[in-house]
Design a protein around this motif. Structure first.
Motif, short mmCIF file in Angstrom:
data_model
loop_
_atom_site.label_atom_id
_atom_site.label_comp_id
_atom_site.label_asym_id
_atom_site.label_seq_id
_atom_site.Cartn_x
_atom_site.Cartn_y
_atom_site.Cartn_z
N LYS A 159 -7.76 4.33 0.98
CA LYS A 159 -6.61 5.09 0.50
C LYS A 159 -5.77 4.26 -0.47
O LYS A 159 -5.27 4.78 -1.48
N ASP A 160 -5.63 2.96 -0.19
CA ASP A 160 -4.85 2.07 -1.04
C ASP A 160 -5.78 1.11 -1.77
O ASP A 160 -6.74 0.60 -1.19
N SER A 162 -6.46 -0.89 -6.05
CA SER A 162 -6.03 -1.10 -7.42
C SER A 162 -7.25 -1.31 -8.29
O SER A 162 -8.22 -1.97 -7.87
N PRO A 180 -5.37 -2.84 0.94
CA PRO A 180 -4.11 -3.57 0.82
C PRO A 180 -4.22 -5.05 1.15
O PRO A 180 -3.37 -5.84 0.76
N THR A 215 -0.99 -3.90 -3.38
CA THR A 215 -1.84 -3.40 -4.46
C THR A 215 -1.26 -3.74 -5.83
O THR A 215 -1.68 -3.18 -6.83
N SER A 263 4.96 3.01 -0.52
CA SER A 263 3.81 2.08 -0.58
C SER A 263 4.22 0.79 0.13
O SER A 263 4.42 -0.25 -0.50
N SER A 265 2.86 -1.50 1.83
CA SER A 265 2.06 -2.72 1.83
C SER A 265 2.35 -3.61 0.62
O SER A 265 1.99 -4.80 0.62
N THR A 266 3.00 -3.06 -0.40
CA THR A 266 3.25 -3.81 -1.64
C THR A 266 4.66 -4.37 -1.63
O THR A 266 5.64 -3.63 -1.74
N GLU A 316 6.99 5.41 -5.07
CA GLU A 316 5.62 5.08 -4.69
C GLU A 316 4.99 4.03 -5.59
O GLU A 316 4.06 3.34 -5.20
N SER A 367 -0.98 4.76 -4.87
CA SER A 367 -0.67 3.43 -4.32
C SER A 367 -0.48 2.41 -5.43
O SER A 367 0.11 1.36 -5.21
N THR A 368 -0.98 2.71 -6.64
CA THR A 368 -0.84 1.81 -7.78
C THR A 368 -0.83 2.62 -9.07
O THR A 368 -1.61 3.56 -9.21
#
Length: 396
Positions: A159-160, A162, A180, A215, A263, A265-266, A316, A367-368
């Motif tokens: 899902k996440d 880059s 991630p 990401t 998002s 995780s970033t 996001e 996510s990116t």
């Protein structure tokens, strides 16, 4: 005569018996002495053990007393801290009163002084803007007008993630960083090789010495820049071809909270535009507003930092285009992504000048989102899909 001979025969026997008796007596005396010495040693050992037990008991009593006094000191410290805080509040109030009475008494002088300060600040701001324009080579004069179309290039991965292309002149390779947290980069010779069905046979596996976090990584002039997993704010500069770490830096203030609420995780989002390498993050001290930092990619040094009015709530992703930050927002449940906040570090673009910028023909989050200044496109990762958005720009 016979008696005399008998005496001669018995004399040696009697002599030997007497000598043996003397040896037995000497051995008995020696054993008795050894027993007394052993008893003495045992008594001393018992006394030593008792002394040790007494010392241990005394140490326990002493420890209890020290802990009790430390608890008392902690309470005293809390009381002193409270009194100091109250005193500081009183001093602050007194200072405000003094300032108020002083301003009321010298109102005219203060007005003149205030005007002088304003003029001085205006001159300093103008000099700072001029310096920044020279630093950023402000020949970049275009801004985002609309997002024209999208193309889903591939759907592969978590899902996440880059994916990106190095914006250098001779670079055509595609880089995929899935997940991630990971430490494996997949390098494809071209976008055509990436779109072919059997990715594993077409890709070169590059293993990083440290895993990434989030990401927000970028590839620029042959180097991968990424936030190191497990660190608060360490950014790694990795030479992709030589496969070694060439430099690293700590980004002040970053890493404590996510850059974007949607998002999480970033923590640090790196970006590339016509001016080079940037970092985007949020700080608790700014109320969750984003902070933009210009980084010299060659020396890994911070060149300048800006506090922006763009908040991380419901954000996001974000990207930089020509010294301007564009922040993408969405709904927590997913929906149509749109740009709701814009910040130009050179104050050449105002949010009120921009049209309503929506991402077309797609429902779902990202996510990116990374800008490629060479191709004037956005490389985005949305729910496992690798997407390209074409842009339309206009002069600032």
């Amino acid at each position: 005569m016979a008696v005399w001979q008998l005496q001669l025969l018995l004399a040696p026997l009697l002599t030997s018996s007497t000598g043996a008796a003397q040896y037995v007596m000497q051995d008995a005396a020696l054993m008795n002495y050894i027993d007394r010495r052993l008893l003495s040693v045992e008594k001393r050992l018992e006394k030593c053990n008792q002394d040790i037990l007494d010392y241990v008991e005394e140490f326990r009593d002493f420890s209890k007393m020290v802990l009790s006094r430390l608890a008392g000191l902690s309470n005293c410290k809390a009381g002193v801290k409270s009194e100091v805080e109250n005193l500081l509040m009183r001093i602050e109030r007194a200072q405000r009163d003094i300032d108020y009475f002083g301003s009321a008494r010298d109102a005219k002088a203060c007005v003149e002084l205030h005007e002088d300060l304003v003029k001085q600040q205006q001159l300093e701001e103008a000099a700072e803007k001029k310096k920044l324009k020279l630093l950023l080579n402000a020949s970049c004069d275009h801004m985002l007008a609309s997002i024209k179309s999208l193309k889903v290039v591939k759907k592969i991965g978590d899902k996440d993630g880059s994916w990106m292309k190095d914006p250098g002149k001779k670079h055509v390779k595609i880089y995929v960083l899935n997940g991630p947290v990971n430490h494996v980069v997949w390098e494809f010779s071209s976008i055509m090789a990436f779109t072919e069905s059997n990715n594993a046979l077409r890709a070169r596996r590059v293993t990083l010495p440290f895993p990434w976090e989030g990401t927000g990584h970028v590839v620029y002039q042959g180097f991968l820049f990424y936030h190191r997993h497990g660190s608060l704010n360490e950014i790694i500069k990795f030479n992709i071809q030589r496969r070694n770490t060439t430099d690293r830096m700590l980004l002040p203030g970053a890493g404590r909270v996510p850059a974007y609420q949607l998002s999480p995780s970033t923590k640090i989002d790196l970006a590339i535009d016509e001016q080079g390498l940037w970092a985007i993050h949020a700080e608790p001290e700014t109320g969750g507003n984003l902070v933009v930092t210009k980084i010299n990619h060659a020396t890994m040094a911070v060149e300048h930092t800006w506090d922006t009015p763009c908040n991380s709530k419901d954000a996001e992703a974000a990207f930089m285009v020509c010294t301007t930050l564009y922040v993408v927002y969405n709904f927590p449940s997913g929906g149509s992504s749109r740009i709701r906040c814009v910040y130009d570090v050179l104050d050449a673009v105002s949010t009120y000048e921009l049209p309503d910028l929506h991402f077309p023909k797609r429902q779902g989050g990202h996510s990116t989102i990374h800008y490629n200044p060479k191709e004037k496109q956005l490389f985005a990762w949305g729910d496992g899909s690798q997407i390209i958005y074409k842009l339309h720009t206009q002069r600032k």
